[in-house]
Structure formats: C-alpha cells, structure tokens
Design a protein around this motif. Structure first.
Motif, PDB file in Angstrom:
ATOM      1  N   GLN A  70       8.535   1.744 -10.775  1.00  0.00           N
ATOM      2  CA  GLN A  70       8.513   1.322 -12.441  1.00  0.00           C
ATOM      3  C   GLN A  70       8.842   2.971 -12.990  1.00  0.00           C
ATOM      4  OE1 GLN A  70       4.243   1.306 -13.732  1.00  0.00           O
ATOM      5  NE2 GLN A  70       3.797   3.256 -13.007  1.00  0.00           N
ATOM      6  N   GLY A  71       9.462   3.841 -12.196  1.00  0.00           N
ATOM      7  CA  GLY A  71       9.746   5.050 -12.866  1.00  0.00           C
ATOM      8  C   GLY A  71       8.824   5.675 -13.804  1.00  0.00           C
ATOM      9  N   ASN A  72       7.620   5.764 -13.355  1.00  0.00           N
ATOM     10  CA  ASN A  72       6.338   6.508 -14.233  1.00  0.00           C
ATOM     11  C   ASN A  72       5.350   6.645 -13.078  1.00  0.00           C
ATOM     12  OD1 ASN A  72       4.048   6.870 -15.858  1.00  0.00           O
ATOM     13  ND2 ASN A  72       4.874   5.680 -17.376  1.00  0.00           N
ATOM     14  N   VAL A  73       4.667   7.870 -13.008  1.00  0.00           N
ATOM     15  CA  VAL A  73       3.797   8.398 -12.406  1.00  0.00           C
ATOM     16  C   VAL A  73       2.353   7.781 -12.626  1.00  0.00           C
ATOM     17  CG1 VAL A  73       4.985  10.222 -11.465  1.00  0.00           C
ATOM     18  CG2 VAL A  73       3.150  10.670 -13.469  1.00  0.00           C
ATOM     19  N   TYR A  74       2.030   7.407 -13.882  1.00  0.00           N
ATOM     20  CA  TYR A  74       0.804   6.830 -14.315  1.00  0.00           C
ATOM     21  C   TYR A  74       0.728   5.207 -14.280  1.00  0.00           C
ATOM     22  CZ  TYR A  74       0.457  11.443 -16.255  1.00  0.00           C
ATOM     23  OH  TYR A  74       0.414  12.902 -16.433  1.00  0.00           O
ATOM     24  N   LEU A  75      -0.139   4.664 -13.786  1.00  0.00           N
ATOM     25  CA  LEU A  75      -0.544   3.372 -13.982  1.00  0.00           C
ATOM     26  C   LEU A  75      -1.285   2.759 -15.216  1.00  0.00           C
ATOM     27  CD1 LEU A  75      -1.940   2.526 -10.417  1.00  0.00           C
ATOM     28  CD2 LEU A  75       0.534   3.123 -11.135  1.00  0.00           C
ATOM     29  N   THR A  76      -0.460   1.667 -15.861  1.00  0.00           N
ATOM     30  CA  THR A  76      -1.149   1.064 -16.907  1.00  0.00           C
ATOM     31  C   THR A  76      -0.980  -0.481 -17.149  1.00  0.00           C
ATOM     32  OG1 THR A  76      -1.699   1.459 -19.138  1.00  0.00           O
ATOM     33  CG2 THR A  76       0.554   1.797 -18.800  1.00  0.00           C
ATOM     34  N   GLU A 120       0.419  -4.336   5.613  1.00  0.00           N
ATOM     35  CA  GLU A 120       0.974  -4.122   4.394  1.00  0.00           C
ATOM     36  C   GLU A 120      -0.155  -3.964   3.416  1.00  0.00           C
ATOM     37  OE1 GLU A 120       3.072  -7.995   2.854  1.00  0.00           O
ATOM     38  OE2 GLU A 120       3.962  -6.937   1.385  1.00  0.00           O
ATOM     39  N   ARG A 121       0.354  -2.875   2.658  1.00  0.00           N
ATOM     40  CA  ARG A 121      -0.791  -2.105   1.744  1.00  0.00           C
ATOM     41  C   ARG A 121      -0.372  -1.751   0.344  1.00  0.00           C
ATOM     42  NH1 ARG A 121      -1.402   0.830   7.035  1.00  0.00           N
ATOM     43  NH2 ARG A 121      -0.082   2.635   6.491  1.00  0.00           N
ATOM     44  N   TYR A 122      -1.022  -1.375  -0.441  1.00  0.00           N
ATOM     45  CA  TYR A 122      -0.807  -0.778  -1.442  1.00  0.00           C
ATOM     46  C   TYR A 122      -0.149   0.445  -1.431  1.00  0.00           C
ATOM     47  CZ  TYR A 122      -0.619   2.284  -5.693  1.00  0.00           C
ATOM     48  OH  TYR A 122      -0.318   3.005  -6.750  1.00  0.00           O
ATOM     49  N   SER A 123       1.056   0.725  -1.998  1.00  0.00           N
ATOM     50  CA  SER A 123       2.121   1.942  -1.690  1.00  0.00           C
ATOM     51  C   SER A 123       2.184   2.829  -2.918  1.00  0.00           C
ATOM     52  CB  SER A 123       3.496   1.593  -1.178  1.00  0.00           C
ATOM     53  OG  SER A 123       4.237   2.677  -1.206  1.00  0.00           O
ATOM     54  N   ALA A 124       1.722   3.969  -3.057  1.00  0.00           N
ATOM     55  CA  ALA A 124       1.829   4.712  -4.309  1.00  0.00           C
ATOM     56  C   ALA A 124       3.308   5.199  -4.523  1.00  0.00           C
ATOM     57  CB  ALA A 124       0.908   6.117  -4.412  1.00  0.00           C
ATOM     58  N   MET A 125       3.913   5.294  -3.655  1.00  0.00           N
ATOM     59  CA  MET A 125       5.261   5.937  -3.680  1.00  0.00           C
ATOM     60  C   MET A 125       6.317   4.693  -4.138  1.00  0.00           C
ATOM     61  SD  MET A 125       3.660   7.419  -1.139  1.00  0.00           S
ATOM     62  CE  MET A 125       4.170   7.152   0.658  1.00  0.00           C
ATOM     63  N   ASP A 126       6.193   3.441  -3.593  1.00  0.00           N
ATOM     64  CA  ASP A 126       6.834   2.315  -3.806  1.00  0.00           C
ATOM     65  C   ASP A 126       6.586   2.027  -5.378  1.00  0.00           C
ATOM     66  OD1 ASP A 126       8.815   1.543  -1.486  1.00  0.00           O
ATOM     67  OD2 ASP A 126       6.605   1.807  -0.639  1.00  0.00           O
ATOM     68  N   THR A 127       5.324   1.968  -5.776  1.00  0.00           N
ATOM     69  CA  THR A 127       5.021   1.658  -6.986  1.00  0.00           C
ATOM     70  C   THR A 127       5.642   2.383  -8.124  1.00  0.00           C
ATOM     71  OG1 THR A 127       2.890   0.502  -6.413  1.00  0.00           O
ATOM     72  CG2 THR A 127       2.949   1.186  -8.524  1.00  0.00           C
ATOM     73  N   ILE A 128       5.284   3.947  -7.826  1.00  0.00           N
ATOM     74  CA  ILE A 128       5.737   4.970  -8.947  1.00  0.00           C
ATOM     75  C   ILE A 128       7.488   4.629  -8.775  1.00  0.00           C
ATOM     76  CG2 ILE A 128       6.123   7.226  -9.195  1.00  0.00           C
ATOM     77  CD1 ILE A 128       3.570   7.699  -7.953  1.00  0.00           C
ATOM     78  N   ARG A 129       8.022   4.574  -7.817  1.00  0.00           N
ATOM     79  CA  ARG A 129       9.598   4.366  -7.948  1.00  0.00           C
ATOM     80  C   ARG A 129      10.062   3.334  -8.435  1.00  0.00           C
ATOM     81  NH1 ARG A 129      10.740   4.805  -2.443  1.00  0.00           N
ATOM     82  NH2 ARG A 129      10.893   2.553  -2.262  1.00  0.00           N
ATOM     83  N   THR A 155       3.309  -3.236 -11.858  1.00  0.00           N
ATOM     84  CA  THR A 155       3.154  -3.865 -10.662  1.00  0.00           C
ATOM     85  C   THR A 155       2.787  -2.913  -9.455  1.00  0.00           C
ATOM     86  OG1 THR A 155       4.763  -5.501 -11.498  1.00  0.00           O
ATOM     87  CG2 THR A 155       4.476  -5.583  -9.192  1.00  0.00           C
ATOM     88  N   LEU A 156       1.713  -3.284  -8.782  1.00  0.00           N
ATOM     89  CA  LEU A 156       1.249  -2.698  -7.679  1.00  0.00           C
ATOM     90  C   LEU A 156       2.295  -3.193  -6.492  1.00  0.00           C
ATOM     91  CD1 LEU A 156      -2.443  -2.368  -7.930  1.00  0.00           C
ATOM     92  CD2 LEU A 156      -0.608  -1.198  -9.234  1.00  0.00           C
ATOM     93  N   VAL A 157       2.907  -2.291  -6.054  1.00  0.00           N
ATOM     94  CA  VAL A 157       4.030  -2.708  -4.878  1.00  0.00           C
ATOM     95  C   VAL A 157       3.529  -2.239  -3.673  1.00  0.00           C
ATOM     96  CG1 VAL A 157       6.320  -2.516  -4.460  1.00  0.00           C
ATOM     97  CG2 VAL A 157       5.930  -2.523  -6.632  1.00  0.00           C
ATOM     98  N   SER A 158       3.789  -3.200  -2.659  1.00  0.00           N
ATOM     99  CA  SER A 158       3.269  -2.904  -1.175  1.00  0.00           C
ATOM    100  C   SER A 158       4.259  -1.879  -0.529  1.00  0.00           C
ATOM    101  CB  SER A 158       2.855  -4.001  -0.388  1.00  0.00           C
ATOM    102  OG  SER A 158       4.250  -4.573  -0.052  1.00  0.00           O
ATOM    103  N   ASN A 159       3.807  -1.487   0.574  1.00  0.00           N
ATOM    104  CA  ASN A 159       4.716  -0.466   1.366  1.00  0.00           C
ATOM    105  C   ASN A 159       6.133  -1.493   2.231  1.00  0.00           C
ATOM    106  OD1 ASN A 159       2.830  -1.805   3.150  1.00  0.00           O
ATOM    107  ND2 ASN A 159       3.094  -0.618   4.592  1.00  0.00           N
ATOM    108  N   TYR A 160       5.877  -2.961   1.817  1.00  0.00           N
ATOM    109  CA  TYR A 160       6.720  -3.775   2.418  1.00  0.00           C
ATOM    110  C   TYR A 160       7.786  -4.044   1.133  1.00  0.00           C
ATOM    111  CZ  TYR A 160       4.389  -4.782   6.722  1.00  0.00           C
ATOM    112  OH  TYR A 160       4.049  -4.485   8.094  1.00  0.00           O
TER     113      TYR A 160
END
Ligand SMILES: [Zn+2]
Length: 211
Positions: A68-74, A57-66, A78-83
C-alpha cells in the motif's frame, strides 16, 4: 481515513467482550466481517491473523506496508500475508489510523523500555503464548507468533525516522472493521500494558462483533 460502517450490531451473529489482559482466538470465514470496538477509548488491540488451512501463512506487516506504500493502516488497507495473498481488507474505520510498526509488548521489551522490575508484568506476548498452548487444534505454535497489528494504538513515525508511543487518538466507541478474503484465525491480545500512554495507563475492554 474515516469511513463509517453500514452494518448494524443488531444483525451480528456473535458479539464478545474481551477484558483487558485476555486473549481471543476466533475463526473468521471468508466473506464474514469482523468489527473491533474500542469500548472505553485509548485501548490497544494487538492482533495476528493466520490462514486456517496453513498457519505458516500469516499477516505480514512488511508485505502490507510495501503493497500500500503507507506505514499506517486504515479503511482501504488490504492485510497481505507473507505469501503475498490478501487476507482481509479494512472496510470501515472510525479511528483513522492504526499501527503495525511498534510490535507487541513482551516481558523482555518491558524490561528494556521501562525498568528491570517490570519484567514480571503481564504482556501481550504472554497472552498469545497462552492462546496457542490452550488451542493446539488451531495448528498455530510459538514459532508463528511474529509481527502484529496494534489497532487503535498511536505510534507516529518522527521526522528523523524514529517511533514514539503517544497518547491515543482513539475514543470510546471508535471501531475498525475487517472483511475476510480467506478463512482466517483472528488472534487478539487485549493489551494489559501499564507503562506507556497509548492506553492512558488504564487498559479497558474491547468488543468484537462478527457478521
Ligand atoms: Zn501489549
């Protein structure tokens, strides 16, 4: 989004300076706050996060972007895992925007992006490979090294949907702060890259504080 922290480094339980080209692997417990400071400006901090109880279980760029509906982090991300679980939230940010699309540098990408003779140059993937080899107890292995976050790195999405590596928007002393929502391993490669303008062709130290 610019959001200042209410925390003082005087109250931090640990402070670590990570030179450019080094890695840091650190356990961050649920409820603890982690700050990454861009000490001299324009540095790229390439980061991965794993659940302590299960490195699959690890950080997932895809799940995080999806989510929050935004490609940038600020701040507010919330950093979302692959689970699909929240791992950390960005509680403060004085830089304003961080990349999770550009990926980490590797000897292979150095060769493709820059020149064949750049293959031997130190890259973030090498630092992560060394980190997992030197910390077998973490349970993290080569197969777990996937897509990452590049804190402080400026990788704007262009009008036609491409990516460019641009001069940084960070500056000396800017920081990003994350509050852990589960026990995580924080794996940082402080980027040694010398071939693109994201770090001003001059890799510099980052500082880590933990509360
Ligand atoms: Zn790098």
């Amino acid at each position: 989004m610019i959001k200042e922290s209410a925390l003082s480094t005087r109250d931090a339980i640990e402070s670590i300076v990570v030179p450019a080209g080094d890695y840091l692997l650190k356990k961050i417990s649920k409820g603890q706050t982690l700050r990454i400071t861009d000490s001299e400006g324009n540095q790229a901090a390439d980061c991965l996060f794993y659940s302590v109880s299960n490195s699959a279980e690890r950080y997932s760029a895809m799940d995080t972007i999806r989510s929050q509906g935004n490609v940038y982090l600020t701040a507010g991300t919330t950093l979302v895992s692959n689970y699909g679980n929240p791992m950390l939230t960005i509680s403060a940010d004085t830089c304003g925007r961080h990349d999770t699309l550009g990926g980490a540098c590797a000897t292979e990408s150095n060769t493709v992006r820059y020149a064949l003779d750049k293959r031997c140059m130190h890259a973030c993937r090498d630092s992560w490979m060394l980190a997992v080899a030197e910390n077998i107890d973490s349970g993290i292995s080569k197969r777990d090294i996937t897509h990452n976050i590049n804190f402080f790195m400026n990788v704007p999405v262009t009008e036609d949907g491409g990516l460019t590596f641009e001069d940084g928007i960070s500056a000396p002393g800017k920081y990003v702060e994350l509050e852990a929502k589960m026990d995580v391993y924080f794996l940082l490669s402080n980027c040694p890259q010398l071939n693109n303008p994201c770090n001003g062709y001059n890799p510099t130290p980052v500082k880590i504080d933990i509360w």
